[in-house]
Design a protein around this motif. Sequence first.
Motif, PDB file in Angstrom:
ATOM      1  N   MET A  78       0.806  -1.222   0.000  1.00 20.33           N
ATOM      2  CA  MET A  78       0.000   0.000   0.000  1.00 20.33           C
ATOM      3  C   MET A  78       0.838   1.271   0.000  1.00 20.33           C
ATOM      4  SD  MET A  78      -3.400  -0.174   0.223  1.00 20.33           S
ATOM      5  CE  MET A  78      -4.525  -1.564   0.303  1.00 20.33           C
ATOM      6  N   ARG A  79       1.956   1.198   0.680  1.00 22.10           N
ATOM      7  CA  ARG A  79       2.690   2.435   0.959  1.00 22.10           C
ATOM      8  C   ARG A  79       4.088   2.378   0.355  1.00 22.10           C
ATOM      9  NH1 ARG A  79       2.232   4.947   6.937  1.00 22.10           N
ATOM     10  NH2 ARG A  79       3.512   6.813   6.629  1.00 22.10           N
ATOM     11  N   THR A  80       4.541   3.485  -0.189  1.00 19.73           N
ATOM     12  CA  THR A  80       5.832   3.528  -0.871  1.00 19.73           C
ATOM     13  C   THR A  80       6.970   3.018   0.016  1.00 19.73           C
ATOM     14  OG1 THR A  80       5.063   5.394  -2.172  1.00 19.73           O
ATOM     15  CG2 THR A  80       7.432   5.028  -2.113  1.00 19.73           C
ATOM     16  N   GLU A 112       0.481   9.661  -9.361  1.00 16.27           N
ATOM     17  CA  GLU A 112       0.874   8.937  -8.155  1.00 16.27           C
ATOM     18  C   GLU A 112       1.562   7.619  -8.520  1.00 16.27           C
ATOM     19  OE1 GLU A 112      -2.529  10.805  -5.126  1.00 16.27           O
ATOM     20  OE2 GLU A 112      -2.931   8.925  -6.181  1.00 16.27           O
TER      21      GLU A 112
ATOM     22  N   LEU B  13      -0.182  12.720   8.597  1.00 17.17           N
ATOM     23  CA  LEU B  13       1.153  12.149   8.789  1.00 17.17           C
ATOM     24  C   LEU B  13       2.207  13.236   8.702  1.00 17.17           C
ATOM     25  CD1 LEU B  13       0.742   8.953   6.597  1.00 17.17           C
ATOM     26  CD2 LEU B  13       0.371   9.210   9.052  1.00 17.17           C
ATOM     27  N   THR B  44     -10.942   7.973   5.370  1.00 12.56           N
ATOM     28  CA  THR B  44     -10.309   9.283   5.466  1.00 12.56           C
ATOM     29  C   THR B  44      -9.149   9.238   6.457  1.00 12.56           C
ATOM     30  OG1 THR B  44     -12.450  10.273   4.994  1.00 12.56           O
ATOM     31  CG2 THR B  44     -10.794  11.725   5.963  1.00 12.56           C
ATOM     32  N   VAL B  46      -7.064   6.986   6.535  1.00 11.79           N
ATOM     33  CA  VAL B  46      -6.024   6.226   5.793  1.00 11.79           C
ATOM     34  C   VAL B  46      -5.554   4.937   6.489  1.00 11.79           C
ATOM     35  CG1 VAL B  46      -5.216   8.195   4.427  1.00 11.79           C
ATOM     36  CG2 VAL B  46      -4.061   7.722   6.584  1.00 11.79           C
ATOM     37  N   TYR B  47      -6.513   4.235   7.123  1.00 14.93           N
ATOM     38  CA  TYR B  47      -6.129   3.047   7.902  1.00 14.93           C
ATOM     39  C   TYR B  47      -5.324   2.008   7.132  1.00 14.93           C
ATOM     40  CZ  TYR B  47      -9.904   0.323   5.766  1.00 14.93           C
ATOM     41  OH  TYR B  47     -10.695  -0.341   4.869  1.00 14.93           O
ATOM     42  N   TYR B  49      -3.037   2.206   5.098  1.00 18.84           N
ATOM     43  CA  TYR B  49      -1.655   2.618   4.833  1.00 18.84           C
ATOM     44  C   TYR B  49      -0.794   2.583   6.089  1.00 18.84           C
ATOM     45  CZ  TYR B  49      -3.790   4.153   0.521  1.00 18.84           C
ATOM     46  OH  TYR B  49      -4.478   4.158  -0.665  1.00 18.84           O
ATOM     47  N   LEU B  50      -1.437   2.395   7.240  1.00 15.08           N
ATOM     48  CA  LEU B  50      -0.712   2.532   8.509  1.00 15.08           C
ATOM     49  C   LEU B  50      -0.267   1.185   9.059  1.00 15.08           C
ATOM     50  CD1 LEU B  50      -2.996   5.200  10.241  1.00 15.08           C
ATOM     51  CD2 LEU B  50      -1.064   5.554   8.682  1.00 15.08           C
ATOM     52  N   SER B  51       0.902   1.178   9.704  1.00 15.20           N
ATOM     53  CA  SER B  51       1.371  -0.028  10.387  1.00 15.20           C
ATOM     54  C   SER B  51       0.521  -0.226  11.645  1.00 15.20           C
ATOM     55  CB  SER B  51       2.835   0.143  10.795  1.00 15.20           C
ATOM     56  OG  SER B  51       2.932   1.136  11.809  1.00 15.20           O
ATOM     57  N   GLU B  54       1.316   2.400  14.127  1.00 14.63           N
ATOM     58  CA  GLU B  54       0.758   3.722  13.796  1.00 14.63           C
ATOM     59  C   GLU B  54      -0.737   3.776  14.073  1.00 14.63           C
ATOM     60  OE1 GLU B  54       3.747   5.254  10.215  1.00 14.63           O
ATOM     61  OE2 GLU B  54       2.126   3.839   9.752  1.00 14.63           O
ATOM     62  N   LEU B 251     -10.985  12.301   0.289  1.00 14.73           N
ATOM     63  CA  LEU B 251      -9.740  12.283   1.073  1.00 14.73           C
ATOM     64  C   LEU B 251      -8.757  13.358   0.611  1.00 14.73           C
ATOM     65  CD1 LEU B 251      -7.675  11.068   3.045  1.00 14.73           C
ATOM     66  CD2 LEU B 251      -6.957   9.549   1.187  1.00 14.73           C
ATOM     67  N   ARG B 252      -8.495  13.380  -0.707  1.00 13.29           N
ATOM     68  CA  ARG B 252      -7.489  14.329  -1.204  1.00 13.29           C
ATOM     69  C   ARG B 252      -7.956  15.770  -0.971  1.00 13.29           C
ATOM     70  NH1 ARG B 252      -7.397  10.120  -4.859  1.00 13.29           N
ATOM     71  NH2 ARG B 252      -5.387   9.073  -5.149  1.00 13.29           N
ATOM     72  N   PRO B 270      -0.079   9.663   3.070  1.00 14.77           N
ATOM     73  CA  PRO B 270       0.970   8.652   2.919  1.00 14.77           C
ATOM     74  C   PRO B 270       1.319   8.424   1.451  1.00 14.77           C
ATOM     75  CG  PRO B 270      -1.148   7.579   3.382  1.00 14.77           C
ATOM     76  CD  PRO B 270      -1.376   9.070   3.450  1.00 14.77           C
ATOM     77  N   SER B 271       2.598   8.430   1.098  1.00 14.99           N
ATOM     78  CA  SER B 271       3.015   8.085  -0.272  1.00 14.99           C
ATOM     79  C   SER B 271       2.636   6.639  -0.537  1.00 14.99           C
ATOM     80  CB  SER B 271       4.537   8.198  -0.426  1.00 14.99           C
ATOM     81  OG  SER B 271       4.912   9.528  -0.366  1.00 14.99           O
ATOM     82  N   PRO B 272       2.190   6.276  -1.754  1.00 17.38           N
ATOM     83  CA  PRO B 272       2.267   7.057  -2.986  1.00 17.38           C
ATOM     84  C   PRO B 272       1.151   8.080  -3.187  1.00 17.38           C
ATOM     85  CG  PRO B 272       1.318   4.905  -3.451  1.00 17.38           C
ATOM     86  CD  PRO B 272       1.699   4.899  -1.995  1.00 17.38           C
ATOM     87  N   LEU B 273       0.195   8.205  -2.241  1.00 19.48           N
ATOM     88  CA  LEU B 273      -0.815   9.259  -2.399  1.00 19.48           C
ATOM     89  C   LEU B 273      -0.108  10.604  -2.354  1.00 19.48           C
ATOM     90  CD1 LEU B 273      -3.617   7.923  -0.007  1.00 19.48           C
ATOM     91  CD2 LEU B 273      -3.550   7.739  -2.498  1.00 19.48           C
ATOM     92  N   LYS B 274      -0.498  11.478  -3.256  1.00 19.98           N
ATOM     93  CA  LYS B 274       0.075  12.821  -3.294  1.00 19.98           C
ATOM     94  C   LYS B 274      -1.020  13.811  -2.948  1.00 19.98           C
ATOM     95  CE  LYS B 274       3.013  12.127  -7.335  1.00 19.98           C
ATOM     96  NZ  LYS B 274       4.382  12.255  -6.823  1.00 19.98           N
TER      97      LYS B 274
END
Lengths: 295, 295
Positions: A78-80, A112, B13, B44, B46-47, B49-51, B54, B251-252, B270-274
């Motif tokens: 999911m994440r870079t 992205e 983040l 929203t 971003v669950y 993407y998180l460890s 986190e 979200l964006r 969180p990357s790759p989201l810009k």
Amino acid sequence: MFDGLCAFPLTPLSEDGVDQTALARLVGRITDAGVKSIGVLGSTGVYPYLSRDERREALQVAVGSAGDASVMSGIGAMRTREVIANAEDAQLAGASALLLTPVSYHRLTANEVFGLYRDVVSASSVPVFVYDSPGTTGFVFSDELLERIARLPRIGGIKIPPPPAGATASRLAELRGIFSPEHSIGLSGDWEAADALLAGYDVWHSVIAGIFPRHAMELADAALAGNAGTAREISRKFDPIWALFKSHGSLRVVAAIAEELGLTNPHSLPSPLKGLEDQTRSEIRDSLKLTGLDG
Amino acid sequence: MFDGLCAFPLTPLSEDGVDQTALARLVGRITDAGVKSIGVLGSTGVYPYLSRDERREALQVAVGSAGDASVMSGIGAMRTREVIANAEDAQLAGASALLLTPVSYHRLTANEVFGLYRDVVSASSVPVFVYDSPGTTGFVFSDELLERIARLPRIGGIKIPPPPAGATASRLAELRGIFSPEHSIGLSGDWEAADALLAGYDVWHSVIAGIFPRHAMELADAALAGNAGTAREISRKFDPIWALFKSHGSLRVVAAIAEELGLTNPHSLPSPLKGLEDQTRSEIRDSLKLTGLDG
């Protein structure tokens, strides 16, 4: 290095994590059949379900059992930062190439996805292959985006899903225009493999070769030698299996076959994925008998 | 406990991980506005993407800043064992309810999704809400599957995406037939909120309330009091924002608003989201001025 047949084995699981014995057995069958490249942690290798430690473990076992075959490793996440960590782990474990799917939750934009590939090739010293898998990621690559990615350093090529019926050869011509001669164009979707190799695709990224490598090798050898009749005949023998792949997904079917043949434990998939139900397993047994693959 | 407005803040983040200061600030604004329930680690938030660490950190900060508001936590993950670990962490951190999306890579079957909910309610002591989010998961719940899940113990209700135009009220009637009176039926899709609350949905799961809680509260209060005119008028004021939500994803857009208002760091996703590109950010600034939300 990744030409012709590339076999994608399951990453079989046990109660405790990666079933190392079963994975080594699957990889051993692949190398015994003379297959020269192996795709570990592909979609069939259930990479998105595995922890970083499990991925590392699977890679170490696969590389350790691969002999002189080259190993390509899936690194999507999911994440870079996770993708880059997976890329580092895979290179340390001995992978010669990386395979990157733009996994997402919030659908990614073209910019992205470009940024993801740019960041990952910057952090890698081996080729990175684009893994186009819209059925699992929901992301559709435009040709414009592929052109941008193809110009990045260390892009090795692309693995595409089967094109629409009748478009296998024409899609290859389009991709040759987008990518350079040194890029490898590969196809997944085993039922299209004979036609794809005959049409000139560089690689057949194969699920069935993870479980029946000898038969897949015969098909690939015939197609690469230009023996269209033989290649198509071998492919036709697999028709009952291709039908099951299309209706249940190739992962669940090869997992059921591996379980059926005693190559893995009876529950080899990560929850919440379940094995196929009894009726489908019985269809699979019938298909194996029909194709002479039950022995 | 989860009636009326439930606000879903971002999990902002920073370079080092969760931006605890910014998250506490966002949650503080929500409780200051009198909102009584907060959805942490939603889409929203971003669950995915998180460890695990986190997620735990975000939950602890959110619960710690929530005062007497109830906290509902997203727990979705690829693998059942991760979902159950997240459920345990969330309960330990003080969440009063859990929100479960059937996240997948290989599309799940109905039986697999049922098995997931069954395994998770068995391991939980607080209500588990079904989070129907086909746009991110690719999974479409059938009514038959919802009926099976609704009969499980500790199912709290459902959070649905906005129904097709004109079907908000009729879909509620169908869901009342599937679920029991003690189940909470909630809707996300902020542009439908006024109509949904007026039609009798129990909860508005709101993205905009994570960033403009006071205005969202006014809308919810008017709708829950049956003041259709006022509720719809407040909603109409947000039209430029709803248009941006629809074209760029909520979200964006809320991340860009939070960054614009200085509530978070300039790169909070969180990357790759810009973050959104400059031109869209300028549209957002115009929309904020137009709606009087720029102060």
